[in-house]
Design a protein around this motif. Structure first.
Motif, mmCIF file in Angstrom:
data_model
loop_
_atom_site.group_PDB
_atom_site.id
_atom_site.type_symbol
_atom_site.label_atom_id
_atom_site.label_comp_id
_atom_site.label_asym_id
_atom_site.label_seq_id
_atom_site.Cartn_x
_atom_site.Cartn_y
_atom_site.Cartn_z
ATOM 1 N N ALA A 60 86.168 137.955 -7.917
ATOM 2 C CA ALA A 60 86.693 138.663 -6.731
ATOM 3 C C ALA A 60 85.620 138.635 -5.659
ATOM 4 C CB ALA A 60 87.006 140.118 -7.085
ATOM 5 N N SER A 61 86.022 138.984 -4.448
ATOM 6 C CA SER A 61 85.010 139.224 -3.416
ATOM 7 C C SER A 61 84.495 140.648 -3.630
ATOM 8 C CB SER A 61 85.623 139.053 -2.027
ATOM 9 O OG SER A 61 86.308 140.216 -1.639
ATOM 10 N N GLY A 62 83.565 141.075 -2.805
ATOM 11 C CA GLY A 62 82.954 142.395 -2.992
ATOM 12 C C GLY A 62 83.962 143.526 -2.975
ATOM 13 N N THR A 63 84.965 143.413 -2.128
ATOM 14 C CA THR A 63 85.958 144.487 -2.007
ATOM 15 C C THR A 63 86.699 144.708 -3.329
ATOM 16 O OG1 THR A 63 86.176 143.894 0.313
ATOM 17 C CG2 THR A 63 87.878 145.326 -0.574
ATOM 18 N N GLY A 64 86.836 143.646 -4.117
ATOM 19 C CA GLY A 64 87.462 143.786 -5.432
ATOM 20 C C GLY A 64 86.667 144.767 -6.291
ATOM 21 N N LYS A 87 81.707 150.133 9.317
ATOM 22 C CA LYS A 87 82.941 149.487 8.864
ATOM 23 C C LYS A 87 83.123 149.563 7.343
ATOM 24 C CE LYS A 87 85.678 147.669 11.078
ATOM 25 N NZ LYS A 87 86.781 148.376 11.771
ATOM 26 N N PHE A 88 82.014 149.501 6.607
ATOM 27 C CA PHE A 88 82.173 149.467 5.148
ATOM 28 C C PHE A 88 82.354 150.852 4.563
ATOM 29 C CE2 PHE A 88 80.444 145.395 6.397
ATOM 30 C CZ PHE A 88 81.454 144.585 5.887
ATOM 31 N N GLY A 89 81.764 151.865 5.208
ATOM 32 C CA GLY A 89 82.052 153.248 4.830
ATOM 33 C C GLY A 89 83.528 153.532 5.075
ATOM 34 N N GLU A 90 83.999 153.032 6.203
ATOM 35 C CA GLU A 90 85.412 153.176 6.561
ATOM 36 C C GLU A 90 86.303 152.555 5.472
ATOM 37 O OE1 GLU A 90 85.636 152.336 10.945
ATOM 38 O OE2 GLU A 90 87.322 151.135 10.220
ATOM 39 N N ARG A 91 85.795 151.446 4.890
ATOM 40 C CA ARG A 91 86.600 150.778 3.854
ATOM 41 C C ARG A 91 86.767 151.659 2.617
ATOM 42 N NH1 ARG A 91 85.671 144.511 2.981
ATOM 43 N NH2 ARG A 91 85.975 144.768 5.207
ATOM 44 N N TRP A 92 85.698 152.397 2.252
ATOM 45 C CA TRP A 92 85.828 153.339 1.128
ATOM 46 C C TRP A 92 86.955 154.330 1.429
ATOM 47 C CZ3 TRP A 92 84.153 151.909 -3.229
ATOM 48 C CH2 TRP A 92 82.841 151.555 -3.527
ATOM 49 N N VAL A 134 79.223 155.662 -0.954
ATOM 50 C CA VAL A 134 78.259 155.343 0.114
ATOM 51 C C VAL A 134 77.879 153.864 0.042
ATOM 52 C CG1 VAL A 134 76.155 155.858 -1.245
ATOM 53 C CG2 VAL A 134 76.156 156.261 1.237
ATOM 54 N N GLN A 135 77.256 153.368 1.100
ATOM 55 C CA GLN A 135 76.692 152.006 1.119
ATOM 56 C C GLN A 135 75.170 152.109 0.972
ATOM 57 O OE1 GLN A 135 79.640 152.474 2.875
ATOM 58 N NE2 GLN A 135 80.486 150.818 1.650
ATOM 59 N N ALA A 136 74.569 151.177 0.244
ATOM 60 C CA ALA A 136 73.097 151.108 0.219
ATOM 61 C C ALA A 136 72.627 150.483 1.525
ATOM 62 C CB ALA A 136 72.627 150.284 -0.971
ATOM 63 N N ASN A 137 73.297 149.427 1.939
ATOM 64 C CA ASN A 137 73.052 148.826 3.253
ATOM 65 C C ASN A 137 74.399 148.734 3.941
ATOM 66 O OD1 ASN A 137 71.706 147.219 5.373
ATOM 67 N ND2 ASN A 137 72.934 145.540 4.563
ATOM 68 N N GLU A 138 74.579 149.508 4.994
ATOM 69 C CA GLU A 138 75.840 149.464 5.762
ATOM 70 C C GLU A 138 75.734 148.238 6.668
ATOM 71 O OE1 GLU A 138 78.907 149.310 7.419
ATOM 72 O OE2 GLU A 138 79.167 151.208 6.360
ATOM 73 N N ALA A 165 76.374 148.268 -3.116
ATOM 74 C CA ALA A 165 75.104 147.554 -2.901
ATOM 75 C C ALA A 165 75.397 146.076 -2.659
ATOM 76 C CB ALA A 165 74.192 147.735 -4.100
ATOM 77 N N ILE A 166 76.568 145.810 -2.066
ATOM 78 C CA ILE A 166 77.011 144.419 -1.913
ATOM 79 C C ILE A 166 76.008 143.615 -1.088
ATOM 80 C CG2 ILE A 166 78.834 142.974 -0.869
ATOM 81 C CD1 ILE A 166 80.849 145.115 -1.958
ATOM 82 N N SER A 167 75.513 144.194 0.000
ATOM 83 C CA SER A 167 74.536 143.456 0.819
ATOM 84 C C SER A 167 73.117 143.996 0.612
ATOM 85 C CB SER A 167 74.924 143.557 2.298
ATOM 86 O OG SER A 167 74.969 144.916 2.692
ATOM 87 N N HIS A 189 77.635 136.605 -3.101
ATOM 88 C CA HIS A 189 77.455 135.799 -1.882
ATOM 89 C C HIS A 189 76.533 136.449 -0.859
ATOM 90 C CE1 HIS A 189 80.762 138.530 -1.292
ATOM 91 N NE2 HIS A 189 80.889 138.241 -0.017
ATOM 92 N N LYS A 190 75.611 137.277 -1.355
ATOM 93 C CA LYS A 190 74.667 137.938 -0.442
ATOM 94 C C LYS A 190 73.259 137.525 -0.891
ATOM 95 C CE LYS A 190 78.247 140.190 1.239
ATOM 96 N NZ LYS A 190 78.710 140.362 2.579
ATOM 97 N N ALA A 191 72.479 138.454 -1.444
ATOM 98 C CA ALA A 191 71.109 138.090 -1.828
ATOM 99 C C ALA A 191 71.076 137.019 -2.910
ATOM 100 C CB ALA A 191 70.348 139.331 -2.284
HETATM 101 C C1 LIG Z 1 78.160 146.480 2.530
HETATM 102 C C2 LIG Z 1 79.375 145.650 2.283
HETATM 103 N N1 LIG Z 1 80.379 146.184 1.576
HETATM 104 C C3 LIG Z 1 81.488 145.485 1.325
HETATM 105 C C4 LIG Z 1 81.655 144.204 1.773
HETATM 106 C C5 LIG Z 1 82.928 143.504 1.486
HETATM 107 O O1 LIG Z 1 82.745 142.419 0.706
HETATM 108 P P1 LIG Z 1 83.784 141.195 0.705
HETATM 109 O O2 LIG Z 1 83.964 140.772 2.120
HETATM 110 O O3 LIG Z 1 83.080 140.221 -0.155
HETATM 111 O O4 LIG Z 1 85.032 141.682 0.081
HETATM 112 C C6 LIG Z 1 80.639 143.609 2.506
HETATM 113 C C7 LIG Z 1 80.801 142.246 3.048
HETATM 114 O O5 LIG Z 1 80.229 141.854 4.014
HETATM 115 C C8 LIG Z 1 79.464 144.348 2.769
HETATM 116 O O6 LIG Z 1 78.464 143.813 3.473
#
Ligand SMILES: Cc1ncc(COP(=O)(O)O)c(C=O)c1O
Length: 383
Positions: A60-64, A87-92, A134-138, A165-167, A189-191
């Protein structure tokens, strides 16, 4: 001319060594050869997460993995505190809403880290809250939220701390066990420098306890089923075989460099990028800049979208601009993964040229000089 130099917070450049490994003839996933690779990758991920817990993989991608982190621990109608500083906090928050979880959103002004005291207050106000997200790196702002302090807060409560901690994984230190993080997700697909397609999730005992009563709908992202399979070096469904091979190689590269040295390299690159931008008279956007990326306010009169487009068209340098309210105002430089000091000099040099092309008053070379000095100093060399 080089076609593209990618400095985005995902995907990131893929080292040649990983591409070559993934170009090997594909093996079958139910074979002893693949099981061996899978076992090594499982162990490597535990090492990278700094945990004794299982790190479960999903194709999956990170969102999975974010979705898996929600549906495997919560119940319909549960309350969860969501840190929303980008944007990623918003996704949670969106994920929680779509599964009928009541999200108490802690809005954090973009560019700022969350105040752990605010999370503590929210958990006092909602004592039944099951989780803090939360995000480790937003990645939309380049802010590193104070994960260790948040873990100290959640440890005193019944809520689990769920960290995206995706990014961040592999760019800076996030010791899962030592800090008492309950759930952490990341992606390849990050570090880790791979094309997108594999995401990971680690959970501790506190989280697994919640898993026993979690009732949100899930099928593909059933964590327990995957964990039980993966303990036998099997996956419930077809894994992203070539990417798992690449992951094996990537984790080997991490081991060769060493965790501390990897974090030190990211910190050095961040210092170089920050110093370079500040020497050009630019302001950093993030009040708590992470080592994974550098976010910068474009100078007055310059639209950052225009700069980003110009840098790509003219010089093949791929940065990203800002989103929502930050659109046109900021640009983001990711130095996450397969980067060294000289990659930072390339991007600083390109930004000098780009800004100058667009009419900003820039002293060519001043950013480069500052970046050189900052990185030389950080590596202990004479500057
Ligand atoms: C902090 C963070 N969370 C979530 C995602 C979402 O990951 P993906 O686009 O792989 O689903 C990303 C992608 O850029 C991200 O940087």
């Amino acid at each position: 001319m080089k076609k593209i130099r990618l400095l985005t917070p995902g995907p990131t450049p893929v080292p040649e060594r990983l591409s070559l490994r993934m170009a090997q003839p594909i093996v079958h996933h139910r074979s002893p050869e693949f099981e061996q690779v899978f076992a090594r990758v499982r162990e490597g991920l535990q090492w990278l997460f700094q945990t004794k817990q299982d790190v479960v993989q999903f194709a999956a991608s990170g969102t999975g993995a974010m979705e898996a982190a929600l549906v495997n621990f919560l119940r319909k109608g549960d309350t969860a505190v969501v840190v929303d500083g980008g944007k990623f906090g918003e996704r949670w928050a969106k994920l929680a809403k779509s599964y009928g979880v009541s999200g108490v959103t802690l809005k954090v002004e973009w560019g700022n880290p969350v105040d752990p005291a605010a999370v503590e207050r929210a958990l006092k106000e909602y004592p039944g809250a099951k989780a803090v997200f939360v995000q480790a790196n937003e990645s939309s702002t380049g802010v590193a939220h104070p994960v260790q302090k948040l873990a100290q807060v959640t440890q005193k409560t019944g809520a689990i701390l769920v960290v995206d901690a995706i990014s961040a994984l592999g760019a800076f230190d996030l010791p899962f066990d030592a800090w008492g993080i309950d759930v952490m997700v990341s992606a390849c697909h990050k570090a880790l420098g791979l094309p997108p397609g594999v995401a990971f999730l680690a959970a501790n005992e506190k989280a697994w306890k919640l898993n026993e009563t979690a009732d949100l709908p899930r099928f593909y992202f059933d964590l327990k089923r995957e964990r039980d399979n993966q303990r036998k070096n099997q996956t419930a469904w077809t894994p992203a075989i070539a990417l798992v091979e690449g992951l094996d190689e990537s984790l080997q590269m991490f081991r060769e460099e060493g965790l501390e040295a990897t974090f030190a390299r990211h910190e050095r690159l961040a210092r170089g990028a920050r110093a370079g931008m500040q020497a050009l008279g630019l302001q950093l956007y993030s009040k708590a800049p992470s080592a994974a990326m550098t976010t910068v306010l474009a100078p007055d009169g310059i639209d950052s979208e225009k700069l980003v487009k110009h840098l790509f068209k003219q010089y093949g340098i791929k940065l990203v601009g800002g989103q929502d309210a930050a659109k046109g105002k900021i640009f983001r430089i990711a130095h996450l993964g397969y980067f060294d000091d000289f990659d930072v000099l390339i991007v600083v040099g390109a930004i000098e040229r780009g800004l100058s092309d667009l009419g900003a008053r820039i002293q060519l070379g001043s950013g480069l000089s500052a970046a050189q000095k900052a990185m030389a100093q950080a590596s202990g060399a004479a500057a």
